[in-house]
Enzyme design. Structure first.
Site, PDB file in Angstrom:
ATOM      1  N   HIS A 177       0.752  -1.180   0.105  1.00  0.00           N
ATOM      2  CA  HIS A 177       0.036   0.139  -0.154  1.00  0.00           C
ATOM      3  C   HIS A 177       0.906   1.400  -0.088  1.00  0.00           C
ATOM      4  CE1 HIS A 177      -3.256  -2.570   0.743  1.00  0.00           C
ATOM      5  NE2 HIS A 177      -2.583  -3.202   1.608  1.00  0.00           N
ATOM      6  N   ALA A 232       8.143 -12.480 -19.899  1.00  0.00           N
ATOM      7  CA  ALA A 232       8.319 -10.929 -20.126  1.00  0.00           C
ATOM      8  C   ALA A 232       7.032 -10.442 -19.948  1.00  0.00           C
ATOM      9  CB  ALA A 232       8.967 -10.653 -21.333  1.00  0.00           C
ATOM     10  N   THR A 257       1.815 -11.955  -8.476  1.00  0.00           N
ATOM     11  CA  THR A 257       0.889 -11.372  -7.482  1.00  0.00           C
ATOM     12  C   THR A 257       1.087 -12.613  -6.223  1.00  0.00           C
ATOM     13  OG1 THR A 257      -1.191 -12.568  -8.364  1.00  0.00           O
ATOM     14  CG2 THR A 257      -0.627 -10.340  -8.755  1.00  0.00           C
ATOM     15  N   LYS A 258       1.603 -13.601  -6.350  1.00  0.00           N
ATOM     16  CA  LYS A 258       1.730 -14.634  -5.440  1.00  0.00           C
ATOM     17  C   LYS A 258       2.794 -15.808  -5.413  1.00  0.00           C
ATOM     18  CE  LYS A 258      -2.098 -16.724  -7.705  1.00  0.00           C
ATOM     19  NZ  LYS A 258      -3.410 -17.292  -7.775  1.00  0.00           N
ATOM     20  N   ARG A 286      -0.022 -16.436 -14.510  1.00  0.00           N
ATOM     21  CA  ARG A 286      -0.634 -17.853 -14.249  1.00  0.00           C
ATOM     22  C   ARG A 286       0.422 -18.831 -14.629  1.00  0.00           C
ATOM     23  NH1 ARG A 286      -5.839 -15.332 -16.877  1.00  0.00           N
ATOM     24  NH2 ARG A 286      -6.559 -14.317 -15.213  1.00  0.00           N
TER      25      ARG A 286
END
Length: 152
Positions: A86, A127, A132-133, A147
């Site tokens: 954040h 690329a 995100t995980k 993914r």
């Protein structure tokens, strides 16, 4: 022998033998960099950073506090690391999130790695991906958001 281009501002004394630092890099005083690394043009490395051996960091990469990069990693041009979920200017509640890039990882150009993530051994990030995980060992991920992709 360590090679540091005269235009680079290298404040750390913790650089391993055989490492090369190219033009216009800035490396702060508490950073630790291993042997035989190739730190290309225009790279910024903050203080709370550990970089292993045989790491290649291509131009335009910033490595912020809280990032650890293990041995034999490739970081493509303009890869973006983050360490705050954040971000706000002058954030008094800043929460540094640690990111770990394990051995043998390759991250493609212009990818973004969000904070607090571990990329496990031998991961490949295509690329332009947004990671995100956490990514399990040996997997190939790409896209936005990134993914898992099946190898052919």
């Amino acid at each position: 022998m360590i090679k540091i281009h005269p235009t680079a501002e290298v404040l750390t004394n913790s650089i391993g033998d055989g490492t090369m630092v190219w033009q216009y890099c800035v490396i702060l005083s508490n950073a630790v960099i291993g042997e035989n690394c190739n730190i290309n043009y225009n790279v910024f490395i903050e203080n709370d950073v550990i970089i292993g051996n045989n790491v290649t960091i291509k131009p335009g990469v910033q490595i912020w506090d809280g990032i650890t990069i293990e041995d034999n990693v490739f970081i493509g041009p303009n890869v973006t690391f983050t360490n705050d979920k954040h971000p706000v200017s002058k954030n008094k509640d800043f929460n540094l999130l640690k990111t770990i890039i394990k051995k043998g990882v390759s991250i493609g150009a212009n990818s973004t790695i969000l904070p607090g993530i571990t990329l496990h051994e031998n991961v490949i990030i295509g690329a332009g991906s947004v990671v995100t995980k956490d990514i399990p060992e040996g997997e190939i991920w790409f896209g936005n958001p990134a993914r898992k992709r099946i190898q052919h």
